[in-house]
Design an enzyme around this catalytic site. Structure first.
Site, short mmCIF file in Angstrom:
data_model
loop_
_atom_site.label_atom_id
_atom_site.label_comp_id
_atom_site.label_asym_id
_atom_site.label_seq_id
_atom_site.Cartn_x
_atom_site.Cartn_y
_atom_site.Cartn_z
N GLU A 24 0.86 -1.18 0.00
CA GLU A 24 0.00 0.00 0.00
C GLU A 24 0.89 1.23 0.00
OE1 GLU A 24 -2.96 0.45 3.10
OE2 GLU A 24 -3.81 2.15 2.02
N CYS A 67 -6.71 1.15 2.48
CA CYS A 67 -7.64 2.28 2.48
C CYS A 67 -7.41 3.19 1.28
CB CYS A 67 -7.49 3.07 3.76
SG CYS A 67 -8.02 2.16 5.20
N GLU A 110 -12.22 -3.68 3.38
CA GLU A 110 -12.68 -3.43 4.76
C GLU A 110 -13.92 -2.55 4.81
OE1 GLU A 110 -9.79 -1.56 7.27
OE2 GLU A 110 -8.53 -3.34 7.33
O1 AHR Z 1 -2.52 -1.75 6.46
C1 AHR Z 1 -2.88 -0.47 6.86
C2 AHR Z 1 -4.37 -0.25 6.78
O2 AHR Z 1 -5.02 -1.12 7.61
C3 AHR Z 1 -4.99 -0.51 5.44
O3 AHR Z 1 -4.94 0.57 4.60
C4 AHR Z 1 -6.41 -0.82 5.77
O4 AHR Z 1 -6.99 -1.69 4.86
C5 AHR Z 1 -6.34 -1.35 7.17
O5 AHR Z 1 -7.20 -0.72 8.02
#
Ligand code: AHR
Length: 668
Positions: A51, A266, A394
């Site tokens: 990410e 996210c 999520e």
């Molecule tokens: O891994 C960090 C965050 O944790 C990610 O962006 C999200 O999917 C989760 O809440």
């Protein structure tokens, strides 16, 4: 006297039998059934989750060394930022001039801002300085490729400059300087003409420098426009242009991940519906990509875009697993929780769904197809063989989510039935969204769902049988984000061992847990929004955590069949977990032993049914103090040690306190 001696000898014999290592080891026995086929383990089980968080992309894996290269930083990203952030106007030897951010006749509408520079008294040069991300780290003798777009500006002592009149050609000096102003290397550039033109130069510093700066100096009076000022080390991972930082990419490749999920997290569903990660804006020439605010509080240049993600996956032998928003935004939008989940209007869904179908065509379609042609134009005529597509991350399992997810899933499966669509069951491994997500997955008969969970080490030890109880007929599981969060300190060996223990349960349930990835992957020192992470780095160094080594040992020793093994003599609070697998390709039997306890664990291992066993086996041990953490000061405080071990159909081994041991035994 003789009777006394005999009595002593007998007592001695009894005592020695009781206290031989074999007798002690019989307290705990691991019996592995080696001659049965075993339970299949997903070939894709252990992968990674990337990410763009913690400066993982810009300032991280993406090898670009210039910060804010296209003057697109904004106050919406950080309140003190603007288009000129990380740039400085420099006037050398009494030079005079000024600068401004302009947007008339931009390089590209997706890249609207550029810099206008006017030099009124050139002296020793007037120009720009950029310190990169905490300084530009240079290696002596390595080549750094500078590129920029420029055009002449007619300066009539008026702002904004008159774009209708052509200015004069301008000579530039491009330099890398130490922060004390020492010139480490220099190359000339010539700005000619009123159209945007790409200029390049190769810069080779004569010595190492940890925190250099790029300096562009105009060498005459007049005006120029500058944009997309970029500096790359020529040595990128696999020498790809617009490529990845070689040491970081190699550290990731060394995990031998079976898949790579990207670009979040996210980040995927972003800060409101206007902030979804839009893959179409991340392909094509970099100067034409549209960067945007990253919900983690900085800027995404998207120079590391979908082409680069797919290319990297291919380069490291990992399957790509892109994730798209399910038509709803992150419920934590604005990080205030006040905005909540925003939803695309139903009327906008067909266009949004078409973008997702286009993504699949871009990845897998023939080079002659509309989107496949764009992939081919970028240098990859062969398809990328996309198999998995994540939809949602999520999300709150609201009615709005359900409706939009179903629209997307149905459209994808209709056109591309071969793609595995991965759904989502909320942020936690239990609770409202978890339950609602699973209910929805059951109703929709989803092939796979993405579960997340960040929990203390004890939780992982307590939940080793979680997946044993899952219904084999239901959706398969992608454990998309997990990490043990220890109290007080991040990345302790204790946390890594809790993850290792849990991963033995993933192997045991490798028939239904198809994919798993630790999260997050990367974090830049000083720019970390989330801890713990798997790998830390700065401009020159890469730190592998204890958690990294656990992921690596499991990935390198995954196997494809879980062998039935019986552990006797251990009760669950003992913090001891095992798994035995077979690697069908090599025929090796791989035994993993996780000892979370502060006492060593002697045990007897029995390989029942084994026809042939090579006595010389290899063992790798990761051990140390439970609270031990690798740091830049001591990067190998916890590191795996590999050595030989003599094994047999029955052999003894003592698992050290706080350790993961992997024993690889040859049977061919
Ligand atoms: O891994 C960090 C965050 O944790 C990610 O962006 C999200 O999917 C989760 O809440």
């Amino acid at each position: 006297m003789l009777t006394k001696v005999i009595r002593l000898v007998v007592v001695g014999l009894i005592l020695s039998t009781l206290f031989t290592p074999a007798a002690r080891a019989q307290q705990v026995t691991l019996r592995v059934q080696t001659d049965a086929p075993g339970r299949p383990i997903s070939p894709d089980l252990f992968g990674i989750f990337f990410e763009d968080l913690n400066y993982a992309a810009d300032g991280g894996l993406y090898a670009e060394l210039i910060q804010n290269r296209s003057f697109e930083y904004q106050a919406t990203e950080q309140p003190t930022w603007n288009s000129l952030s990380f740039w400085e106007l420099t006037k050398r030897g009494g030079g005079e001039g000024k600068w401004a951010v302009e947007y008339a006749r931009p390089l590209h509408p997706n890249n609207p801002h550029y810099l206008a520079l006017e030099v009124t008294k050139v002296a020793d040069g007037v120009g720009l300085v950029n310190p990169g991300f905490d300084g530009i780290a240079l290696r002596a003798g390595e080549t750094y490729d500078l590129s920029l777009f420029a055009r002449q500006l007619f300066m009539n002592r008026r702002w904004p400059p008159d774009n209708s009149i052509e200015g004069r050609p301008m000579s530039l000096a491009a330099r890398l300087e130490s922060k004390d102003g020492e010139v480490l290397c220099e190359a000339p550039l010539q700005v000619v003409g009123r159209e945007w033109t790409r200029l390049t130069a190769a810069l080779t510093p004569s010595r190492d420098e940890e925190a250099a700066r790029l300096v562009l100096l105009a060498k005459a009076n007049g005006g120029i426009a500058l944009d997309e000022i970029s500096l790359f080390p020529r040595k990128t991972f696999r020498d790809r242009p617009n490529g990845l930082r070689a040491d970081l990419a190699q550290t990731i490749a060394d995990l031998r991940p079976k898949f790579i999920r990207f670009p979040g997290g996210c980040l995927v569903h972003g800060n409101g519906t206007g902030n979804f990660y839009d893959w179409k804006e991340t392909i094509g020439p970099v100067e034409q990509r549209r960067g945007q605010a990253n919900l983690w509080g900085y800027h995404q240049s998207v120079g590391l875009g979908y082409f680069e993600y797919f290319q990297f996956a291919e380069d490291i032998g990992a399957k790509p697993l892109p994730v798209v928003a399910a038509g709803v935004s992150c419920q934590n939008s604005d990080h205030t929780g006040e905005v909540g989940q925003q939803c695309l209007a139903i009327a906008d869904m067909p266009a949004y769904i078409q973008d997702i179908l286009d993504l699949i065509e871009w990845a897998n379609g023939p080079a002659a197809s509309r989107w496949g042609a764009k992939r081919a134009a970028a240098g990859h005529p062969r398809p990328f063989n996309l198999e998995y597509l994540g939809v949602g991350n999520e999300d709150v399992i609201s009615e709005e989510f359900r409706v939009r997810f179903k629209m997307i899933r149905d459209a994808v499966k209709k056109k591309y039935p071969e793609i595995t669509v991965v759904g989502t069951v909320g942020p936690f491994p239990d609770g409202t969204d978890y339950e609602a997500g699973w209910k929805f997955a059951d109703e929709q008969r989803l092939e796979m769902v993405d579960e997340h969970g960040y929990k203390p080490p004890e939780w992982y030890w307590r939940n080793l049988t979680r997946f044993d109880r899952y219904d084999r007929a239901k959706s398969k599981v992608y454990l998309g984000e997990f990490a043990a969060h220890d109290t007080g300190r991040a990345n302790t060996l204790r946390s890594a061992l809790a993850e290792a223990a849990y991963m033995t349960s993933l192997e045991r349930n490798g028939d239904i847990v198809r994919l798993a990835s630790y999260a997050p992957l990367l974090a830049r020192q000083g720019h970390t929004q989330w801890r713990p992470d798997l790998i830390y780095f700065d401009g020159t160094r890469v730190l592998r955590t204890a958690n990294y080594y656990v992921q690596q040992l499991f990935s390198l020793n995954q196997g494809d069949a879980y062998l039935t093994s019986t552990l006797t003599g251990v009760s669950s609070p003992d913090e001891f977990a095992v798994s035995s697998v077979r690697d069908g390709r090599t025929g090796d039997i791989i035994i993993k032993l996780v000892n979370g306890n502060s006492a060593p664990r002697p045990l007897l291992l029995e390989l029942s049914g084994a026809k042939r066993i090579s006595r010389q086996a290899i063992k790798t041990v990761l051990a140390g103090e439970a609270a031990a953490v690798n740091g830049f000061d001591a990067p190998a405080r916890v590191a795996p040690v590999t050595s030989g071990i003599l094994v047999d159909r029955q052999f003894e081994y003592e698992a050290p306190a706080h350790s993961l041991t992997v024993i690889r035994i040859k049977t061919r």
